[in-house]
Design a protein around this motif. Structure first.
Motif, short mmCIF file in Angstrom:
data_model
loop_
_atom_site.label_atom_id
_atom_site.label_comp_id
_atom_site.label_asym_id
_atom_site.label_seq_id
_atom_site.Cartn_x
_atom_site.Cartn_y
_atom_site.Cartn_z
N ALA A 79 0.84 -1.19 0.00
CA ALA A 79 0.00 0.00 0.00
C ALA A 79 0.87 1.24 0.00
O ALA A 79 1.89 1.29 0.69
N TYR A 80 0.44 2.22 -0.76
CA TYR A 80 1.09 3.52 -0.68
C TYR A 80 0.22 4.43 0.17
O TYR A 80 -0.99 4.50 -0.05
N THR A 81 0.81 5.09 1.14
CA THR A 81 0.09 6.11 1.92
C THR A 81 1.06 7.22 2.33
O THR A 81 2.27 7.04 2.29
N SER A 82 0.48 8.32 2.71
CA SER A 82 1.25 9.30 3.46
C SER A 82 1.28 8.81 4.90
O SER A 82 0.37 8.12 5.35
N CYS A 83 2.35 9.17 5.61
CA CYS A 83 2.48 8.79 7.01
C CYS A 83 2.70 10.04 7.83
O CYS A 83 3.33 11.00 7.35
#
Length: 416
Positions: free
Chosen positions: A255-259
């Motif tokens: 998964a790609y997300t901002s953190c």
RNA sequence: GGACGAGUGGGUGAGUGGCUGAAACCACAUCCCUGCUAAGGAUGCGUAUGGGUAACUGUACCGAGAGUUCGAAUCUCUCCUCGUCCA
């Protein structure tokens, strides 16, 4: 959550292992004692409740047969008072135990080296040789500014310190990296998922960020919602409270997300540049497996992350984290550190952990193994931190005039 | 934001105060029969936790929490989620 039954049964060996990770011996003794007290309290409550249930049944029969119930009622009422006390005692014990037990880290594997901090991590191997520069390589913040890729001041202007803005090729490279990494992971068998960036308390407890690390999380005012510090939280908790079929495993996801991290306690560290930001992009790998296969999957995840760096032709090394550097939920962790010629050292760019059943126990993720339900193993790892990868590209691909070459594998993603 | 309706085991779904941890059906598992591509029969089949070598057994759980009651899936309250209608 550690296995309390195991702690009780093999107190000596389990506590010895936890003490390697710096857990106080007295605390462990306390957990063991609370656990036993809770069992006693529960047994007492259950004994009283069984009596109550039996009497209630009789009550029904008496009524149906038209018998006198006053004597029975008196007995039942008296027992009820005892039950109320027993419930109170049980609840107290439960809360006391949970409070301590939830704050105890995972048991480190035996092959985790002893150590205080990152200085004591053990290098496993190096991949690719750092390039020789015939000029003094610059650090990334300088390159980022001269190329107009990253603007640190404007990040501060619209948010606060430790935020930055990417422009032009800087922004495009970030997007190219994200796509490249996701595609790479997918080809390695990891299914792409897109998940919420806000999660509830239950999810954060499941993966172990709460209750202990609330200070490092951004919380939405007035709601029990938090910005995710890593995609590990929403992705792992997707299967919270479920019993999976053995043939669905392993589940491998990316998964790609901002953190988002407050970086509490990191004051003064990496204040310059984009190594340590409050918001950063990350492509994550998460796996849910049977205990028998978790180490195989672990190796797959490590190679996946390492091979991405190799494909980008970025020199890096793998290190085995020591007890002092090991995260809260991990049984063991391999970090990947990328070579930064500007800083003249290796810096963390990925961290892959096997939490074994630690998160599974908290999040109640099980699978059917024949007739029995067993806890799964969960693993997570970054592949990779996008901002830090961009930093590595800037420093490793720089030319003397400050220009930066583009890695071959990214060119298709940039229409080049 | 307002009105009504609903939330039961892997799925569908019955169940308005004790005989319901929960019918029935489907799915699933094991066994049997039959044998030619699809069908018949028997049995089993929720989760968690305590006790017991085991057979077995105690307790809790029918969206979550609180309450009424000797006794709650069933009654009351609060919250959450989902539907339908309205603004």
């Amino acid at each position: 959550m550690i296995d309390l039954k195991l702690l009780q049964k093999d107190f000596e060996s389990v506590s010895a292992k936890l003490m390697r990770k710096g857990v106080d011996a007295a605390l462990l003794e306390q957990v063991k004692q609370k656990f036993e007290e809770l069992k006693v309290a529960k047994a007492e409550f259950e004994r009283l409740q069984a009596a109550q249930n039996a009497m209630s049944k009789e009550f029904g029969i008496y009524k149906r047969e038209g018998k006198d119930i006053s004597e029975l009622k008196a007995k039942v009422d008296a027992n009820k008072l005892l039950i109320n006390d027993a419930i109170e005692v049980q609840r107290e014990k439960q809360e006391e135990l949970e409070k301590i037990a939830m704050a105890i880290p995972n048991i480190p594997d035996d092959n985790v080296p002893d150590g205080e901090d990152e200085e004591d991590n053990v290098e496993l191997k190096k991949v690719l040789t750092p390039r020789e520069f015939d000029f003094t390589p610059k650090e990334h913040w300088e390159l980022a500014e001269t190329n107009g890729w990253i603007d640190f001041e404007r990040g501060v202007k619209v948010a606060t310190s430790r935020f930055s803005v990417s422009f032009g090729m800087g922004a495009r490279l970030e997007r190219a990296l994200i796509n490249f990494m996701l595609d790479f992971n997918r080809e390695r068998g990891f299914e792409e998922v897109s998940v919420p960036a806000l999660v509830n308390r239950r999810a954060l407890e499941g993966t172990g960020q709460l209750p202990k690390f609330e200070d490092d999380l951004y919380k939405i005012d007035g709601q029990e919602l938090f910005l995710i510090p890593t995609a590990e939280v929403p992705v792992t908790n997707l299967y919270q409270d479920e019993i999976l079929h053995a043939d669905e495993l392993p589940k491998r996801m990316t998964a790609y997300t901002s953190c988002f991290r407050k970086e509490a306690g990191a004051a003064g560290r990496d204040t310059r540049g984009m190594i340590r930001q409050h918001q950063f992009h990350k492509v994550e790998l998460v796996a849910i497996t049977t205990p028998a296969t978790s180490e195989i999957i672990f190796e797959q995840m490590v190679s996946c992350a390492s091979d991405i760096l190799t494909a980008l032709e970025l020199p890096h090394r793998l290190v085995n984290l020591c007890t002092g550097d090991l995260g809260f939920g991990a049984a063991h962790t391999t970090d990947i550190e990328v070579w930064l010629p500007g800083q003249n050292k290796y810096r963390e760019i990925s961290s892959i952990s096997n939490t074994r059943d630690f998160q599974a126990r908290r999040a109640k993720i099980r699978f059917k193994n024949g007739k029995k339900n067993e806890l799964v193993h969960t693993l997570n790892g970054s592949s990779l931190a996008v901002g830090r990868t961009l930093v590595a590209i800037m420093e490793n691909y720089q030319n003397e005039d400050g220009s930066i070459d583009i890695p071959e594998v990214l060119k298709p993603y940039l229409g080049m």
